[in-house]
Write an enzyme that holds these catalytic residues in place. Structure first.
Site, PDB file in Angstrom:
ATOM      1  N   TYR A 129      -1.360  -7.938  -6.117  1.00  0.00           N
ATOM      2  CA  TYR A 129      -0.188  -8.179  -6.957  1.00  0.00           C
ATOM      3  C   TYR A 129      -0.472  -9.315  -7.940  1.00  0.00           C
ATOM      4  O   TYR A 129      -0.892 -10.406  -7.541  1.00  0.00           O
ATOM      5  CB  TYR A 129       1.025  -8.503  -6.082  1.00  0.00           C
ATOM      6  CG  TYR A 129       1.694  -7.296  -5.483  1.00  0.00           C
ATOM      7  CD1 TYR A 129       1.133  -6.024  -5.571  1.00  0.00           C
ATOM      8  CD2 TYR A 129       2.913  -7.416  -4.829  1.00  0.00           C
ATOM      9  CE1 TYR A 129       1.754  -4.912  -5.031  1.00  0.00           C
ATOM     10  CE2 TYR A 129       3.553  -6.311  -4.274  1.00  0.00           C
ATOM     11  CZ  TYR A 129       2.962  -5.060  -4.386  1.00  0.00           C
ATOM     12  OH  TYR A 129       3.603  -3.968  -3.841  1.00  0.00           O
ATOM     13  N   SER A 184       0.832  -1.198   0.000  1.00  0.00           N
ATOM     14  CA  SER A 184       0.000   0.000   0.000  1.00  0.00           C
ATOM     15  C   SER A 184       0.864   1.244   0.000  1.00  0.00           C
ATOM     16  O   SER A 184       1.820   1.345   0.751  1.00  0.00           O
ATOM     17  CB  SER A 184      -0.906  -0.001   1.234  1.00  0.00           C
ATOM     18  OG  SER A 184      -0.129  -0.063   2.410  1.00  0.00           O
ATOM     19  N   GLU A 197      11.690   9.401  -4.324  1.00  0.00           N
ATOM     20  CA  GLU A 197      11.352   8.595  -5.496  1.00  0.00           C
ATOM     21  C   GLU A 197       9.976   8.992  -6.038  1.00  0.00           C
ATOM     22  O   GLU A 197       9.051   9.233  -5.265  1.00  0.00           O
ATOM     23  CB  GLU A 197      11.337   7.134  -5.038  1.00  0.00           C
ATOM     24  CG  GLU A 197      11.111   6.122  -6.116  1.00  0.00           C
ATOM     25  CD  GLU A 197      11.367   4.705  -5.577  1.00  0.00           C
ATOM     26  OE1 GLU A 197      12.237   4.543  -4.687  1.00  0.00           O
ATOM     27  OE2 GLU A 197      10.682   3.780  -6.035  1.00  0.00           O
ATOM     28  N   GLU A 257      10.435   3.372 -12.267  1.00  0.00           N
ATOM     29  CA  GLU A 257       9.618   2.159 -12.294  1.00  0.00           C
ATOM     30  C   GLU A 257       8.410   2.286 -13.219  1.00  0.00           C
ATOM     31  O   GLU A 257       7.913   1.282 -13.717  1.00  0.00           O
ATOM     32  CB  GLU A 257       9.176   1.755 -10.878  1.00  0.00           C
ATOM     33  CG  GLU A 257       8.090   2.606 -10.279  1.00  0.00           C
ATOM     34  CD  GLU A 257       7.617   2.078  -8.918  1.00  0.00           C
ATOM     35  OE1 GLU A 257       8.248   2.443  -7.915  1.00  0.00           O
ATOM     36  OE2 GLU A 257       6.636   1.327  -8.873  1.00  0.00           O
ATOM     37  N   ASP A 259       9.587   7.526  -0.877  1.00  0.00           N
ATOM     38  CA  ASP A 259       8.934   7.209  -2.156  1.00  0.00           C
ATOM     39  C   ASP A 259       7.524   7.767  -2.149  1.00  0.00           C
ATOM     40  O   ASP A 259       6.694   7.361  -1.332  1.00  0.00           O
ATOM     41  CB  ASP A 259       8.902   5.680  -2.319  1.00  0.00           C
ATOM     42  CG  ASP A 259       8.304   5.245  -3.657  1.00  0.00           C
ATOM     43  OD1 ASP A 259       7.845   6.107  -4.427  1.00  0.00           O
ATOM     44  OD2 ASP A 259       8.315   4.028  -3.921  1.00  0.00           O
ATOM     45  N   LYS A 299       7.388   4.762   2.236  1.00  0.00           N
ATOM     46  CA  LYS A 299       6.388   5.427   1.430  1.00  0.00           C
ATOM     47  C   LYS A 299       5.973   6.723   2.117  1.00  0.00           C
ATOM     48  O   LYS A 299       5.798   6.747   3.352  1.00  0.00           O
ATOM     49  CB  LYS A 299       5.164   4.529   1.246  1.00  0.00           C
ATOM     50  CG  LYS A 299       5.487   3.190   0.586  1.00  0.00           C
ATOM     51  CD  LYS A 299       5.864   3.366  -0.869  1.00  0.00           C
ATOM     52  CE  LYS A 299       6.168   2.017  -1.523  1.00  0.00           C
ATOM     53  NZ  LYS A 299       6.468   2.170  -2.968  1.00  0.00           N
ATOM     54  N   ASN A 306       5.461   7.872  -4.922  1.00  0.00           N
ATOM     55  CA  ASN A 306       4.565   7.209  -5.886  1.00  0.00           C
ATOM     56  C   ASN A 306       3.704   8.186  -6.688  1.00  0.00           C
ATOM     57  O   ASN A 306       2.509   7.975  -6.838  1.00  0.00           O
ATOM     58  CB  ASN A 306       3.691   6.173  -5.168  1.00  0.00           C
ATOM     59  CG  ASN A 306       4.509   5.010  -4.638  1.00  0.00           C
ATOM     60  OD1 ASN A 306       4.953   5.039  -3.488  1.00  0.00           O
ATOM     61  ND2 ASN A 306       4.754   4.018  -5.463  1.00  0.00           N
ATOM     62  N   HIS A 351      14.017  -0.849  -9.455  1.00  0.00           N
ATOM     63  CA  HIS A 351      12.764  -1.116  -8.778  1.00  0.00           C
ATOM     64  C   HIS A 351      12.558  -2.631  -8.724  1.00  0.00           C
ATOM     65  O   HIS A 351      12.807  -3.338  -9.695  1.00  0.00           O
ATOM     66  CB  HIS A 351      11.610  -0.485  -9.554  1.00  0.00           C
ATOM     67  CG  HIS A 351      10.249  -0.868  -9.055  1.00  0.00           C
ATOM     68  ND1 HIS A 351       9.361  -1.616  -9.801  1.00  0.00           N
ATOM     69  CD2 HIS A 351       9.635  -0.612  -7.880  1.00  0.00           C
ATOM     70  CE1 HIS A 351       8.247  -1.782  -9.108  1.00  0.00           C
ATOM     71  NE2 HIS A 351       8.382  -1.190  -7.942  1.00  0.00           N
ATOM     72  N   ALA A 352      12.083  -3.121  -7.585  1.00  0.00           N
ATOM     73  CA  ALA A 352      11.735  -4.538  -7.514  1.00  0.00           C
ATOM     74  C   ALA A 352      10.620  -4.714  -6.488  1.00  0.00           C
ATOM     75  O   ALA A 352      10.004  -3.751  -6.054  1.00  0.00           O
ATOM     76  CB  ALA A 352      12.947  -5.394  -7.195  1.00  0.00           C
ATOM     77  N   LYS A 383      13.560   2.043   2.748  1.00  0.00           N
ATOM     78  CA  LYS A 383      12.756   3.040   2.031  1.00  0.00           C
ATOM     79  C   LYS A 383      11.374   3.102   2.648  1.00  0.00           C
ATOM     80  O   LYS A 383      10.787   2.066   2.960  1.00  0.00           O
ATOM     81  CB  LYS A 383      12.653   2.676   0.557  1.00  0.00           C
ATOM     82  CG  LYS A 383      12.029   3.771  -0.303  1.00  0.00           C
ATOM     83  CD  LYS A 383      12.214   3.475  -1.779  1.00  0.00           C
ATOM     84  CE  LYS A 383      11.237   2.434  -2.260  1.00  0.00           C
ATOM     85  NZ  LYS A 383      11.497   2.064  -3.657  1.00  0.00           N
ATOM     86  N   ASP A 386      12.933  -1.031 -14.299  1.00  0.00           N
ATOM     87  CA  ASP A 386      11.983  -2.064 -13.893  1.00  0.00           C
ATOM     88  C   ASP A 386      12.036  -3.162 -14.953  1.00  0.00           C
ATOM     89  O   ASP A 386      12.090  -2.870 -16.152  1.00  0.00           O
ATOM     90  CB  ASP A 386      10.577  -1.457 -13.797  1.00  0.00           C
ATOM     91  CG  ASP A 386       9.523  -2.483 -13.412  1.00  0.00           C
ATOM     92  OD1 ASP A 386       9.105  -2.486 -12.242  1.00  0.00           O
ATOM     93  OD2 ASP A 386       9.108  -3.276 -14.283  1.00  0.00           O
TER      94      ASP A 386
END
Lengths: 433, 433
Positions: free
Chosen positions: A32, A23, A274, A301, A248, A220, A250, A351-352, A218, A324
């Protein structure tokens, strides 16, 4: 001569939204998923090629349909010829003018091409008996350059410049291969940082990440500034003053608000920020980079292709490149991206996470280390400890590093049982116990 | 209250490759196609909404699958509520986080959203008894601003600035509506310029275009320089020294070669050069614009969303904006694009042709004239005389101008017989006599 006899697809979805793993500020409840492709041949070796596009749920069926639209381009191909000239094979798929109209070179159709290309690389690596990173690192500079489509890149990098970069890295290949096999490749972890987690869970996972040897975590951010300040405070207290914490967003912000928000978090010394805004906004990334320096901007990504990566570098909008494995046109286009990063002197930190992205992208970083950039300095691959158990050769992490894979292939083959168990039939299966 | 009861799709393909209509440097053999959507309600009025994504053949089935992925978002909606707040309806579709992952806001999934949005506009206009341009031009500035998603735009234009632009154009709306109904809107024609045509056909069609009253023609270029020089010579001789001839490279070149090639054609005084390179290459367009000035750069038919349009304007990479009715997220996003053009003072000359693009996009230019830019100066809509017979309200061209449509709706409904006749069943039907 052997022939490609089938291109099969599966719509695979994991019910991750039930746990709020994954999330973030833009993606509150991902499931996913993988649009999964299997390529089989009539060769006696019995090898098959496997790959996928990672998605987060709804629309995975659209992604499957796009892969199926490529079937007639691939079925019936001479396997040896197709695998011997993967540059030509990439062009065969990417330059189909009718399919190209659906992008061009972006979104669902382009990711579908990436999946087919990656499945062919998996097949090629298995036939060679090598892990993909090692197969790529065994190619000559000329062979590597032939894999890349330089269309729309020549104002930033030419085939001759690419050849020079690969040649310059040739001398140390053997030593670096030995070192890679001995020590692996640095990882960082996003496991502590999902927005859906409680403060207590955040604190605990941050401490565990340090104890486990990861060199960076990292978090969010971007949903609520007060929450971000509180959560970064908890994380900073947990890991200590000098440990790198990346953040990050997003794609949460417009340009002006991004600069304000990030500067309001500067006291926590973020290692990078990010996806501060739309991945399409090259000029916006550049404006943000200027507005938050010396904090670094990382992105990639969701960057749709090499042409946008090129511009992010030209404009100074990307201090860290986050390739990515399944967003662009597969291994070939990611080699173009690695070349651009090498040319502009920017570190690549892929990115992973997701479904199988760790398994896939590690090969690209390891190839880059052996045959192109020649360094792990400032490089690390994202790691999320999630869904690896569904892969035939899951990644192994030891003391915060990816253990270098030695099994033949690209790492992208799922267990047959997982494919069957999680094939989408209109609803999620019961959560496995 | 009435409800949306069905969202039906069709894969419609015309066998245009048999005639080489539509052939250019990147698209040698298109089969003009439409992923067509019909939205029906249970309202007593019996109105339905129709729209489509234009594609050029293979992959039209993928586009249909993407529209179908939106069905569950639309079916069951309260019709009056959905149509009363089309800004919210746009966000409902565009901000679905799981579907957004497949772009974000680009390619197959975004175009599918555009088709659904446009079908709802068609429905709304029919229920209002107005052609779409007039419906839009009857909304207040506040209502128009509410249609636009300013996410990622606020560094270039804010809602307040947009409001000011609409308010500034309010006084003359009635006069311009009357003028538009009396005189129509300028068209230019691409009919002479396809690469697949013989020199004799080119010469004849150029002369016919002038005789028919079109104020400009456009020629495809970029496959072969010597051919381009010869063909432009034929065209220039046919139309005379002062008549505008635009050229269109359909993304054929890298930055450096684009500048060289275009400058080699400068003697023919091109009115603009269209799509000189990748539509993703904002910085490349800007470099080309600098390298070929005073020749103007036009682009937009493949520009994926408002965020890229914003940057093309910010970077000085686009002197003429060519919006497309089905490439972006429908009417709402094209209003954002029109606002950006107005803010930056760039003329909008829409891309059209294909299947139904003329029928659809004329409404946007006419709305822009009445309620936003307030001028037709330097504006014209592309026209190709092709496939109009399949639409319920086909465009009408008189003396080189689009006759202003007065039938209710967005112009995007196809004849039921054409839908049935050209629904793709794995092969083209026999070419109709």
């Amino acid at each position: 001569m052997s022939t490609i006899v089938s291109v099969d697809t599966r719509d695979i979805r994991f019910p991750t939204s039930l746990e709020l793993d994954g999330s973030d500020a833009m993606n509150p409840d991902p499931d996913y998923s993988a649009a999964y492709v299997t390529i089989r041949t009539d060769a006696a070796d019995g090898h098959s090629g496997h790959a996928f596009v990672f998605t987060i749920g709804r629309g995975n069926d659209v992604q499957v349909a796009a892969i199926e639209a490529l079937r007639e381009h691939v079925r019936g191909l001479d396997v040896e010829a197709a695998l011997a000239d993967m540059g030509a094979t990439w062009r065969l798929l990417t330059h189909d003018s009718q399919l190209r109209w659906l992008g061009p070179e972006k979104g669902v159709m382009h990711m579908a091409i990436g999946a087919v290309v990656n499945a062919l690389w998996d097949l090629k690596a298995k036939r060679a008996g090598l892990p993909l990173w090692q197969l790529l690192a065994s190619l000559t500079p000329e062979e590597l350059v032939s894999l890349v489509d330089f269309r729309y890149l020549s104002d930033a990098i030419t085939p001759d410049e690419a050849l020079e970069l690969f040649r310059a890295a040739e001398p140390g290949r053997a030593d670096r291969t030995a070192e890679l096999l001995a020590t692996g490749y640095p990882a960082y972890t996003t496991t502590p940082g999902w927005l859906g987690y409680s403060d207590e869970k955040l604190d605990r996972l941050c401490r565990e990440a340090v104890a486990d040897g990861f060199p960076q975590i990292k978090l969010k951010v971007g949903a609520n500034l007060a929450d971000d300040v509180r959560r970064l405070g908890i994380a900073r207290a947990a890991v200590g003053p000098d440990y790198p914490i990346a953040i990050d967003a997003n794609q949460r912000w417009d340009v002006g608000p991004a600069i304000e928000w990030i500067n309001a978090l500067a006291e926590f010394d973020p290692a990078w920020v990010e996806e501060p805004t739309s991945p399409d906004d090259v000029l916006g990334h550049a404006a943000i980079a200027r507005g938050i320096a010396p904090i670094r901007v990382a992105t990639g990504e969701h960057v749709q292709n090499r042409i946008v990566f090129k511009q992010l570098l030209q404009a100074g909008g990307m201090d860290v490149m986050q390739i990515d494995a399944t967003r662009v046109g597969g291994v070939n286009e990611n080699i173009a991206n690695l070349l651009l990063a090498a040319k502009f002197g920017v570190p690549v930190c892929p990115h992973a996470g997701g479904v199988g992205l760790c398994e896939a992208v590690q090969h690209l970083s390891m190839f880059d280390y052996v045959a192109l950039s020649g360094t792990m300095e400032g490089r690390m691959i994202e790691f999320v400890d999630h869904l690896h158990e569904h892969f035939v050769t899951p990644v192994v992490i030891e003391r915060g590093r990816y253990v270098t894979p030695t099994a033949p292939g690209a790492g992208t083959e799922m267990l047959a049982a997982s494919v069957d168990d999680y094939t989408w039939r209109g609803r999620h299966r019961a959560v496995p116990v």
